[in-house]
Write a protein that holds these residues in place. Structure first.
Motif, PDB file in Angstrom:
ATOM      1  N   SER A  99     -90.560  -1.451-136.667  1.00  0.00           N
ATOM      2  CA  SER A  99     -90.685  -1.023-135.266  1.00  0.00           C
ATOM      3  C   SER A  99     -91.068   0.448-135.242  1.00  0.00           C
ATOM      4  CB  SER A  99     -89.360  -1.211-134.527  1.00  0.00           C
ATOM      5  OG  SER A  99     -88.396  -0.295-135.017  1.00  0.00           O
ATOM      6  N   GLY A 100     -91.540   0.879-134.083  1.00  0.00           N
ATOM      7  CA  GLY A 100     -91.938   2.277-133.941  1.00  0.00           C
ATOM      8  C   GLY A 100     -90.765   3.215-134.167  1.00  0.00           C
ATOM      9  N   ALA A 101     -89.613   2.854-133.610  1.00  0.00           N
ATOM     10  CA  ALA A 101     -88.436   3.709-133.758  1.00  0.00           C
ATOM     11  C   ALA A 101     -88.077   3.874-135.231  1.00  0.00           C
ATOM     12  CB  ALA A 101     -87.257   3.109-132.994  1.00  0.00           C
ATOM     13  N   GLU A 102     -88.186   2.788-135.973  1.00  0.00           N
ATOM     14  CA  GLU A 102     -87.829   2.832-137.390  1.00  0.00           C
ATOM     15  C   GLU A 102     -88.825   3.702-138.178  1.00  0.00           C
ATOM     16  OE1 GLU A 102     -86.832  -0.371-140.880  1.00  0.00           O
ATOM     17  OE2 GLU A 102     -87.613  -1.107-138.981  1.00  0.00           O
ATOM     18  N   LEU A 137     -80.428   6.027-132.329  1.00  0.00           N
ATOM     19  CA  LEU A 137     -79.736   7.261-131.927  1.00  0.00           C
ATOM     20  C   LEU A 137     -80.569   8.510-132.213  1.00  0.00           C
ATOM     21  CD1 LEU A 137     -75.935   6.951-132.707  1.00  0.00           C
ATOM     22  CD2 LEU A 137     -77.030   7.399-130.509  1.00  0.00           C
ATOM     23  N   ALA A 138     -81.150   8.599-133.413  1.00  0.00           N
ATOM     24  CA  ALA A 138     -81.921   9.806-133.747  1.00  0.00           C
ATOM     25  C   ALA A 138     -83.199   9.887-132.921  1.00  0.00           C
ATOM     26  CB  ALA A 138     -82.245   9.840-135.240  1.00  0.00           C
ATOM     27  N   THR A 139     -83.890   8.755-132.733  1.00  0.00           N
ATOM     28  CA  THR A 139     -85.154   8.830-131.988  1.00  0.00           C
ATOM     29  C   THR A 139     -84.905   9.038-130.495  1.00  0.00           C
ATOM     30  OG1 THR A 139     -85.314   6.399-131.896  1.00  0.00           O
ATOM     31  CG2 THR A 139     -86.518   7.512-133.651  1.00  0.00           C
ATOM     32  N   MET A 140     -83.750   8.597-129.986  1.00  0.00           N
ATOM     33  CA  MET A 140     -83.407   8.925-128.589  1.00  0.00           C
ATOM     34  C   MET A 140     -83.143  10.426-128.462  1.00  0.00           C
ATOM     35  SD  MET A 140     -81.031   5.799-127.158  1.00  0.00           S
ATOM     36  CE  MET A 140     -81.030   6.337-125.445  1.00  0.00           C
ATOM     37  N   PHE A 159     -83.025  18.744-132.535  1.00  0.00           N
ATOM     38  CA  PHE A 159     -84.307  18.423-131.905  1.00  0.00           C
ATOM     39  C   PHE A 159     -84.529  19.250-130.633  1.00  0.00           C
ATOM     40  CE2 PHE A 159     -82.866  14.357-133.922  1.00  0.00           C
ATOM     41  CZ  PHE A 159     -83.777  14.354-134.968  1.00  0.00           C
ATOM     42  N   PRO A 160     -84.802  20.564-130.764  1.00  0.00           N
ATOM     43  CA  PRO A 160     -85.053  21.394-129.583  1.00  0.00           C
ATOM     44  C   PRO A 160     -86.334  20.938-128.871  1.00  0.00           C
ATOM     45  CG  PRO A 160     -85.543  22.616-131.598  1.00  0.00           C
ATOM     46  CD  PRO A 160     -84.920  21.325-132.022  1.00  0.00           C
ATOM     47  N   LYS A 161     -86.363  21.078-127.544  1.00  0.00           N
ATOM     48  CA  LYS A 161     -87.491  20.577-126.744  1.00  0.00           C
ATOM     49  C   LYS A 161     -88.372  21.701-126.209  1.00  0.00           C
ATOM     50  CE  LYS A 161     -85.991  16.329-127.054  1.00  0.00           C
ATOM     51  NZ  LYS A 161     -84.882  16.659-127.939  1.00  0.00           N
ATOM     52  N   ALA A 162     -89.655  21.590-126.501  1.00  0.00           N
ATOM     53  CA  ALA A 162     -90.634  22.532-125.952  1.00  0.00           C
ATOM     54  C   ALA A 162     -91.362  21.875-124.786  1.00  0.00           C
ATOM     55  CB  ALA A 162     -91.628  22.940-127.038  1.00  0.00           C
TER      56      ALA A 162
END
Ligand SMILES: *Cc1c(COP(=O)(O)O)cnc(C)c1O
Length: 395
Positions: A99-102, A137-140, A159-162
């Protein structure tokens, strides 16, 4: 066919009272025999439409030969598909997942591993507001969807967001712990927002200067969806890591993590998975890949993309909307009010033929048809849309 037994399924989303029975090309048929033109295609998954011949043949042939010898052994389709993907891209090695998440989890792990080996344990991956990278959890945590920071808290750290298309916001977040920047070349779930070519090039230059990795999540944009085999190619850059999903299997569970040799640093035991590289799915991947690469196929995608883009723009002009956007056959129409969900509903209920659409935002309609949709079917979609807008919005 009965809807009563749907109670046995976890109630995770609102579904219409339909049970789809069969599909062919751009069309689906429900339990009553009603037909629907499908502009969703399993969420940009069925790049060759429903039940295409190359996939039927690959599944049939491979299932008679070998379904799963275990990931501890090589099989021919996994080698064939890896070789094809590498020869058509800037990458050198592939890990297959389901899957994409994986695949994205794999990208996070690979970047962190590279950080441990080459950047004193740097582990942070800068991602973007409104990004979507999957539902583990990590990809969320990597995703930038509003509200997801609280859902299932605590998040996975790092995972800081720009801000998308804003290079200064990326620069401001880079520190010694940063190992990579990761983005979708077009934010799909976020509302079909393309990264500008300039932004992609700025990101490549910045990450190179700072000695960190550039990762593209092409789960939705890859495999011809954006009019080139991979969307990063449109910006004429070379990322370090790429993930693929959705279209790579044409409807079956298959995804891939690709990396350049210098970044392909997993040690034995770091990465795996029961079904990785199984020949049944990778044989389908080979069939899909060869169909996309056949003479004229991608020209057809670009022609249909232009037809869709022009048709949507015409509707936008006629109704005084805010235009259309996207790349290739991943496009959206920006309405002048929050009635996209009403159009989606009306389109599905339309008779005699229904139309399946998606509204990722209340003012936005998204289109992700089969890459081989016919000119006539696309015209039909545009004519229906005009009718539906008149009904829902009113003149
Ligand atoms: C759909 C999607 C994912 C998640 O893929 P799954 O197969 O549902 O796990 C990840 N990234 C992007 C850009 C997507 O569109």
């Amino acid at each position: 066919m009965s809807l009563a037994d749907t109670n046995y399924l976890m109630d995770i989303t609102t579904r219409p009272d339909l049970i789809f029975k069969k599909g062919e090309g751009s069309w689906l048929e429900d339990q009553h025999g009603k037909r629907y033109l499908d502009m969703l295609q399993g969420w940009a998954v069925n790049c060759l439409g429903h039940n295409p011949q190359p996939i039927i043949e690959a599944l049939t042939t491979q299932s008679h030969l070998l379904i799963n010898p275990s990931p501890a052994f090589y099989n021919q389709p996994m080698i064939d598909l890896a070789k094809r993907l590498c020869s058509a891209s800037c990458f050198d090695q592939v890990f297959f997942a389901n899957s994409g998440a994986e695949a994205n989890e794999g990208a996070i792990k690979l970047a962190r591993k590279w950080g441990q080996k080459h950047r004193q344990g740097a582990y942070k991956i800068i991602s973007f507001e409104h990004a979507f990278h999957g539902r583990t959890l990590a990809t969320m945590s990597l995703s930038g969807k509003a509200g997801w920071d609280k859902l299932f808290a605590p998040q996975v750290d790092g995972f800081p967001k720009a801000k998308y298309n804003d290079i200064d916001s990326v620069k401001a977040l880079i520190d010694e712990q940063t190992v990579a920047v990761m983005l979708e070349p077009v934010q799909g779930e976020g509302g079909v927002i393309p990264a500008s070519r300039e932004f992609m090039q700025q990101l490549r230059q910045l990450t190179e200067e700072r000695g960190i990795l550039l990762i593209v999540d092409e789960v939705q944009t890859g495999m011809g969806r954006c009019g080139s085999l991979f969307a990063y190619q449109l910006a004429e850059i070379e990322p370090d890591i790429m993930t693929l999903g959705k279209g790579i299997g044409g409807g079956v569970p298959l995804s891939a993590l690709l990396a350049k040799t210098s970044v392909s640093v997993f040690d034995h035991g770091d990465q795996g998975g029961t079904y990785n590289g199984n020949p049944l799915m990778t044989a389908v991947g080979v069939a899909v890949f060869d169909t996309l690469m056949a003479d004229g196929f991608m020209d057809g995608v670009r022609e249909r993309a232009q037809q869709l883009s022009e048709g949507l723009l015409k509707l936008s002009d006629k109704w005084g909307f805010k235009g259309e956007r996207g790349e290739g056959l991943l496009r959206s129409l920006v309405l002048d009010g929050e009635y996209a969900p009403a159009i989606v509903e009306q389109a599905r209920n339309r008779s005699p033929e229904g139309l399946l659409l998606n509204a990722p935002r209340p003012n936005l309609l998204r289109f992700m048809p089969a890459l081989n949709i016919s000119k006539e079917d696309l015209d039909f979609c545009l004519v229906c849309l005009d009718e539906l807008i008149a009904q829902v919005r009113g003149a």
